[in-house]
Design a protein around this motif. Structure first.
Motif, short mmCIF file in Angstrom:
data_model
loop_
_atom_site.label_atom_id
_atom_site.label_comp_id
_atom_site.label_asym_id
_atom_site.label_seq_id
_atom_site.Cartn_x
_atom_site.Cartn_y
_atom_site.Cartn_z
N CYS A 19 0.83 -1.21 0.00
CA CYS A 19 0.00 0.00 0.00
C CYS A 19 0.86 1.26 0.00
O CYS A 19 0.58 2.21 -0.72
CB CYS A 19 -0.94 0.00 1.20
SG CYS A 19 -2.25 -1.21 1.08
N SER A 20 1.90 1.24 0.80
CA SER A 20 2.81 2.39 0.85
C SER A 20 3.43 2.63 -0.52
O SER A 20 3.50 3.77 -0.99
CB SER A 20 3.89 2.15 1.90
OG SER A 20 4.85 3.17 1.86
N ASP A 21 3.88 1.57 -1.16
CA ASP A 21 4.51 1.70 -2.48
C ASP A 21 3.50 2.21 -3.50
O ASP A 21 3.82 3.08 -4.32
CB ASP A 21 5.10 0.37 -2.91
CG ASP A 21 6.28 0.52 -3.85
OD1 ASP A 21 6.80 1.65 -4.02
OD2 ASP A 21 6.71 -0.50 -4.42
N LEU A 22 2.30 1.70 -3.46
CA LEU A 22 1.27 2.13 -4.40
C LEU A 22 0.93 3.61 -4.20
O LEU A 22 0.86 4.38 -5.16
CB LEU A 22 -0.01 1.29 -4.23
CG LEU A 22 -1.21 1.73 -5.07
CD1 LEU A 22 -0.95 1.55 -6.55
CD2 LEU A 22 -2.46 0.96 -4.64
N LEU A 23 0.73 4.01 -2.96
CA LEU A 23 0.26 5.36 -2.68
C LEU A 23 1.35 6.42 -2.69
O LEU A 23 1.08 7.58 -2.99
CB LEU A 23 -0.48 5.39 -1.33
CG LEU A 23 -1.74 4.52 -1.26
CD1 LEU A 23 -2.30 4.52 0.15
CD2 LEU A 23 -2.77 4.96 -2.29
N THR A 24 2.59 6.04 -2.36
CA THR A 24 3.65 7.05 -2.22
C THR A 24 4.89 6.76 -3.06
O THR A 24 5.79 7.59 -3.12
CB THR A 24 4.10 7.17 -0.75
OG1 THR A 24 4.77 5.96 -0.36
CG2 THR A 24 2.94 7.46 0.18
N MET A 25 4.97 5.57 -3.64
CA MET A 25 6.16 5.11 -4.36
C MET A 25 7.37 5.04 -3.44
O MET A 25 8.51 5.24 -3.85
CB MET A 25 6.46 6.00 -5.57
CG MET A 25 5.39 5.98 -6.65
SD MET A 25 5.12 4.35 -7.40
CE MET A 25 6.65 4.12 -8.26
N ARG A 26 7.11 4.74 -2.16
CA ARG A 26 8.17 4.61 -1.17
C ARG A 26 7.84 3.46 -0.22
O ARG A 26 6.67 3.24 0.11
CB ARG A 26 8.33 5.89 -0.36
CG ARG A 26 8.73 7.10 -1.17
CD ARG A 26 8.99 8.30 -0.30
NE ARG A 26 10.09 8.04 0.61
CZ ARG A 26 11.36 8.37 0.38
NH1 ARG A 26 11.67 8.98 -0.72
NH2 ARG A 26 12.29 8.10 1.25
N ILE A 27 8.87 2.78 0.22
CA ILE A 27 8.74 1.77 1.27
C ILE A 27 9.73 2.18 2.35
O ILE A 27 10.94 2.21 2.12
CB ILE A 27 9.07 0.35 0.75
CG1 ILE A 27 8.12 -0.02 -0.40
CG2 ILE A 27 8.97 -0.67 1.88
CD1 ILE A 27 8.50 -1.29 -1.14
N ILE A 76 15.50 -1.07 -10.13
CA ILE A 76 14.47 -1.15 -9.08
C ILE A 76 14.78 -0.07 -8.03
O ILE A 76 15.89 0.46 -7.98
CB ILE A 76 14.39 -2.54 -8.40
CG1 ILE A 76 15.67 -2.88 -7.64
CG2 ILE A 76 14.03 -3.62 -9.40
CD1 ILE A 76 15.57 -4.14 -6.79
N GLY A 77 13.80 0.21 -7.20
CA GLY A 77 13.99 1.20 -6.14
C GLY A 77 14.69 0.60 -4.93
O GLY A 77 14.69 -0.62 -4.73
N GLY A 78 15.25 1.46 -4.11
CA GLY A 78 15.95 1.01 -2.91
C GLY A 78 15.02 0.33 -1.91
O GLY A 78 15.39 -0.66 -1.28
N GLY A 79 13.81 0.85 -1.77
CA GLY A 79 12.84 0.23 -0.86
C GLY A 79 12.46 -1.16 -1.34
O GLY A 79 12.33 -2.09 -0.54
#
Length: 182
Positions: A19-27, A76-79
């Motif tokens: 959900c965090s990744d979907l909504l903010t593009m961050r983990i 890929i992202g760091g998160g």
């Protein structure tokens, strides 16, 4: 009840990460740390041997080495890299490859869906929704945490941790004994 609660720790953390990744593009690092610490706590509660815990930690370290290479290459992202490593700890070497295969296939499907969806104009009601605008933007990455979370969910019921939490009443007694010594 206690075993069910413990069995839900991992799925809950994965869902939060997706959900965090979907909504903010961050983990967040805090969420990834919770995945790691949650593994260690639950592994001890279910009675995994120190050697087996070490092997699970090694699986996570291996995935971290590979995913940070992918991060350094900008793929890929760091998160996502850290989350994949944290999830690999829960999977261990036994289920690491099936998890990564599911995550790769699901990530490919998600990427394809986003590439196709980004070609279309957003409907007017969605233009004011920030996270949808961000997700629709062609320069935005892919919230790969979603694929990681779903891939892990498909494998988790097969893992030793889940099996012991769901089928072994001794785990609950061990937990009660440990709580009694506090």
């Amino acid at each position: 009840v206690m075993n069910t609660t413990l069995a839900l720790i991992f799925p809950t953390l994965r869902a939060l990460a997706a959900c965090s990744d979907l909504l903010t593009m961050r983990i967040s690092n805090v969420l990834v740390a919770a995945v790691v610490v949650g593994f260690i706590i639950v592994a001890l509660i279910v009675g995994m041997s120190p050697t087996l815990i070490g092997m699970h930690l090694a699986a996570g370290a291996l995935v971290l080495a590979v995913t940070f290479t992918l991060f350094a290459l900008g793929w890929i992202g760091g998160g996502d890299a850290k989350l994949a490593a944290g999830i690999a700890m829960w999977m261990g070497f036994e289920f690491m490859l099936p998890f990564l295969l599911y995550a790769a296939v699901l990530g490919g499907v998600l990427t394809l869906a986003l590439v196709i969806g980004r070609r279309w104009v957003l409907p007017a009601p969605l233009l004011s929704v920030g996270w949808i605008q961000r997700l629709h933007h062609p320069k935005t990455g892919v919230p790969y945490g979603i694929a990681l979370a779903i891939g892990a969910m498909l494998i988790y019921p097969q893992t030793l941790i889940y099996e012991r939490l769901v089928t072994n009443q001794a785990v609950q007694q061990t937990l009660l004994d440990q709580l009694g010594t506090l």
